[in-house]
Motif scaffolding. Structure first.
Motif, PDB file in Angstrom:
ATOM      1  N   ASP A 198      49.504  19.167  11.987  1.00  0.00           N
ATOM      2  CA  ASP A 198      48.778  18.149  12.326  1.00  0.00           C
ATOM      3  C   ASP A 198      48.509  17.079  10.890  1.00  0.00           C
ATOM      4  O   ASP A 198      48.814  16.007  10.891  1.00  0.00           O
ATOM      5  CB  ASP A 198      47.467  18.279  13.077  1.00  0.00           C
ATOM      6  N   ASN A 199      48.205  18.032   9.949  1.00  0.00           N
ATOM      7  CA  ASN A 199      47.863  17.197   8.666  1.00  0.00           C
ATOM      8  C   ASN A 199      49.045  16.875   8.036  1.00  0.00           C
ATOM      9  O   ASN A 199      49.013  15.601   7.484  1.00  0.00           O
ATOM     10  CB  ASN A 199      47.046  18.128   7.728  1.00  0.00           C
ATOM     11  N   ILE A 200      50.293  17.435   8.317  1.00  0.00           N
ATOM     12  CA  ILE A 200      51.676  17.102   7.464  1.00  0.00           C
ATOM     13  C   ILE A 200      52.028  15.832   8.451  1.00  0.00           C
ATOM     14  O   ILE A 200      52.519  14.898   8.072  1.00  0.00           O
ATOM     15  CB  ILE A 200      52.363  17.837   7.458  1.00  0.00           C
ATOM     16  N   ARG A 201      51.864  16.041   9.879  1.00  0.00           N
ATOM     17  CA  ARG A 201      52.352  14.940  10.747  1.00  0.00           C
ATOM     18  C   ARG A 201      51.725  13.527  10.706  1.00  0.00           C
ATOM     19  O   ARG A 201      51.953  12.658  11.270  1.00  0.00           O
ATOM     20  CB  ARG A 201      52.269  15.616  12.109  1.00  0.00           C
ATOM     21  N   TYR A 202      50.481  13.626  10.091  1.00  0.00           N
ATOM     22  CA  TYR A 202      49.544  12.542   9.626  1.00  0.00           C
ATOM     23  C   TYR A 202      50.394  11.371   9.062  1.00  0.00           C
ATOM     24  O   TYR A 202      50.074  10.333   9.297  1.00  0.00           O
ATOM     25  CB  TYR A 202      48.267  12.950   9.121  1.00  0.00           C
ATOM     26  N   GLY A 203      51.479  11.952   8.454  1.00  0.00           N
ATOM     27  CA  GLY A 203      52.181  10.691   7.635  1.00  0.00           C
ATOM     28  C   GLY A 203      52.958  10.350   8.334  1.00  0.00           C
ATOM     29  O   GLY A 203      53.740   9.341   8.170  1.00  0.00           O
ATOM     30  N   LYS A 204      53.513  10.899   9.479  1.00  0.00           N
ATOM     31  CA  LYS A 204      54.791  10.270  10.572  1.00  0.00           C
ATOM     32  C   LYS A 204      54.305  11.038  11.872  1.00  0.00           C
ATOM     33  O   LYS A 204      54.789  12.388  12.175  1.00  0.00           O
ATOM     34  CB  LYS A 204      56.107  10.749  10.048  1.00  0.00           C
ATOM     35  N   GLU A 205      53.839  10.287  12.621  1.00  0.00           N
ATOM     36  CA  GLU A 205      53.457  10.960  13.981  1.00  0.00           C
ATOM     37  C   GLU A 205      54.540  11.633  14.840  1.00  0.00           C
ATOM     38  O   GLU A 205      54.386  12.557  15.468  1.00  0.00           O
ATOM     39  CB  GLU A 205      52.670   9.825  14.867  1.00  0.00           C
ATOM     40  N   ASP A 206      55.718  11.097  14.800  1.00  0.00           N
ATOM     41  CA  ASP A 206      56.817  11.799  15.566  1.00  0.00           C
ATOM     42  C   ASP A 206      57.786  12.717  14.625  1.00  0.00           C
ATOM     43  O   ASP A 206      58.678  12.942  15.149  1.00  0.00           O
ATOM     44  CB  ASP A 206      57.560  10.608  16.316  1.00  0.00           C
TER      45      ASP A 206
END
Length: 574
Positions: free
Chosen positions: A424-432
């Motif tokens: 979730d924290n890494i995906r914060y930069g790119k939601e998809d």
């Protein structure tokens, strides 16, 4: 407080229902003493049992209807006030989210939290009281006076004589208590501030054995709040005994003079009983109103604090006719000067340089030289005082903030993680972002090894503030978050400071391959992290003291030579 009532508009239907049910409840309460008077005069005194049963049934029916109206009024008032509080909290949070760093610095995070939670709760509670009591109390008072005059005009003079005494007592108590209610909200801010610092800085506090010091700080703020709360409650505690004393004396006076009037045949027993109830209604209505007027200043203070935030306009706005950002990630500073609000001296003076795609531009300088301030101007956390910051050839002030920041992968000096999983924290930069993209970003940021050692891998939970991972791990996850969105511009604000030299070297090597076509701007403290940069900008006292490659600066720039000499041995410099 009136300005905030606009958020009550969607609940006008509920408010109308509250007013209707309060009106019906008040009518039922005003009618009951008259029914009781008829029951006593025409039933009890003459021993007419059927009449007693009939009137008793009517009284039960009217009381039941009044109780139903009271329940429904309470329900709809709670619905309206809760919806009002929910919408106002959402509005406040959305509005605060648009603030620049300047507004956060101006109001303070702890105060913003208090205003979003405690202050809105205060307004919400008073709103329920207003809907329930502000209508009922005047109705009961006016209706009670009319009914009392109807029962016995002469005896009503007792009530008229008592009312000024009651009003004076309420005024004197409220005058002492109201200023203290306002002070409580300010002191609550202080408690929240100290508590927030104590919780977020717990590691530093323990490391320096300052636990007792922080406990003393909290106790001082806490006891200051408590002393004020005790003082105001001590004053307000006088209100009820004073009111009851006046009420009891009023009852005695009504019974005394009412008994005399009964003896003279001017009044019946049932009418006297009804009169006493109407007198109690009138005086209790005044007490209800007094409680509202005591609570209103505290709610008004809270409402003013909320309105202050809502009226605080963000200093950074999108242009009326925004320009689409240009192609490419060129970042250019043109004669940029910046001053923090209220500061006498500029933090940056006449800064000019250019960072181009495919190059690494490094910024180095001593503490307080303006490095972090400089890069905060790129994503428009602050706006320049004079000069221009251009991205892709376009002034950042002419773009929308969203389109500007979509081009930038920003890794702050203080790594910030959110509660949730690592993914979730890494995906914060790119939601998809796909699982493969997340894994690749983590591998580039040299975070894959420690992630896979955790029990749940990418699904491992990160606690609030990332307290269950080390400083270096936080930095690598922050870097992975920026990498996953593949921006045109990478900004690293001293983002390698918590890494050991081996990990730092491996990370820089991996970044070179990953960010080859992008513009990379690195703020660093360590010379070893930037010696291979295409361009190094040396800052001193907010001004550019030199610019060039490591070798060029080492030969000609005294400030850079001093920095290098303080960090590297003669062999390393050679």
């Amino acid at each position: 407080m009136r300005k905030l009532l606009v958020y009550l508009k969607p609940f006008r239907g509920f408010v109308a229902l509250v007013l209707l049910f309060v009106f019906l409840q008040s009518l039922s309460e005003l009618y009951l003493p008259t029914l009781m008077a008829d029951l006593v005069n025409n039933g009890v005194q003459v021993g007419d049992t059927p009449y007693i049963l009939k009137m008793g049934g009517w009284m039960l029916l009217v009381a039941a209807l009044g109780a139903i109206c009271m329940i429904l009024g309470s329900y709809y008032s709670a619905m309206a006030a809760s919806g009002f509080g929910r919408d106002l909290r959402s509005k406040l949070f959305t509005h605060v989210s648009s603030f620049s760093q300047q507004e956060f610095d101006q109001v303070g995070t702890a105060s913003l939290i208090t205003r979003t939670t405690n202050d809105i709760t205060q307004v919400q509670q008073v709103l329920i009281m207003i809907m329930r009591m502000m209508i009922a109390a005047p109705m009961m008072a006016i209706g009670g006076i009319i009914m009392a005059l109807w029962k016995d005009t002469t005896l009503a003079l007792v009530i008229i004589g008592v009312m000024p005494i009651l009003a004076l007592a309420i005024f004197l108590i409220a005058r002492k208590g109201v200023p203290l209610f306002k002070a409580i909200q300010i002191k609550l801010d202080k408690v929240n501030l100290v508590q927030r610092e104590g919780l977020t800085g717990i590691r530093v506090i323990r490391a320096f054995n300052r636990t007792e010091h922080e406990q003393r700080r909290f106790e001082e703020a806490n006891f200051d709040l408590t002393d004020t709360a005790v003082k105001v409650n001590r004053i307000m505690a006088l209100m009820m005994p004073t009111m009851m004393l006046i009420l009891n004396f009023s009852t005695v006076a009504i019974l005394w003079f009412g008994g005399i009037r009964i003896d003279h045949g001017h009044m019946q027993v049932g009418d006297l009983m009804a009169f006493i109830q109407y007198a109690m209604m009138i005086l209790f209505s005044l007490i209800m109103l007094s409680m509202i007027f005591v609570m209103l200043p505290r709610a008004a203070a809270s409402a003013a604090r909320i309105q202050e935030v809502l009226e605080l306009s963000g200093s950074i706005h999108d242009a009326e006719r925004p320009v689409e950002p240009g192609q490419g990630g060129t970042v250019e500073f043109r004669d940029v000067t910046f001053r923090y609000p209220g500061a006498e001296e500029p933090a940056l003076r006449s800064i000019s340089f250019e960072a181009n795609p495919g190059e690494v531009t490094a910024i180095i300088g001593g503490t307080g030289s303006g490095k972090s301030t400089l890069i905060s101007l790129i994503p428009r956390f602050y706006d320049v005082e004079s000069g221009q910051v251009l991205v892709g050839g376009v002034d950042v002030r002419e773009m929308t903030q969203a389109s500007l920041r979509a081009k930038i992968g920003f890794v702050p000096q203080k790594a910030v993680l959110f509660s949730g999983t690592i993914a979730d924290n890494i995906r914060y930069g790119k939601e998809d972002a796909s699982d493969e993209e997340i894994r690749h970003a983590a591998a580039t940021a040299q975070a894959l090894d420690f992630i896979m050692e955790m029990e749940d891998g990418f699904e491992a939970r990160i606690s609030q503030g990332g307290t269950n991972v080390s400083g270096g791990q936080k930095q690598r996850l922050s870097i992975a978050r920026a990498l996953v969105c593949k921006p045109e511009i990478y900004v690293f604000d001293d983002s390698f400071s918590a890494l050991d030299y081996k990990t730092d070297a491996k990370l820089r090597q991996a970044l070179k391959a990953e960010t080859g076509d992008a513009t990379v701007i690195i703020v660093a403290q360590r010379v070893s992290s930037i010696r291979d940069a295409d361009r190094i900008v040396v800052l001193e006292g907010g001004s550019v003291a030199g610019m060039g490659t490591h070798e060029e600066l080492l030969q000609h720039n005294a400030v850079y030579q001093e920095i290098v000499a303080s960090q590297l041995s003669e062999e390393e410099i050679a």
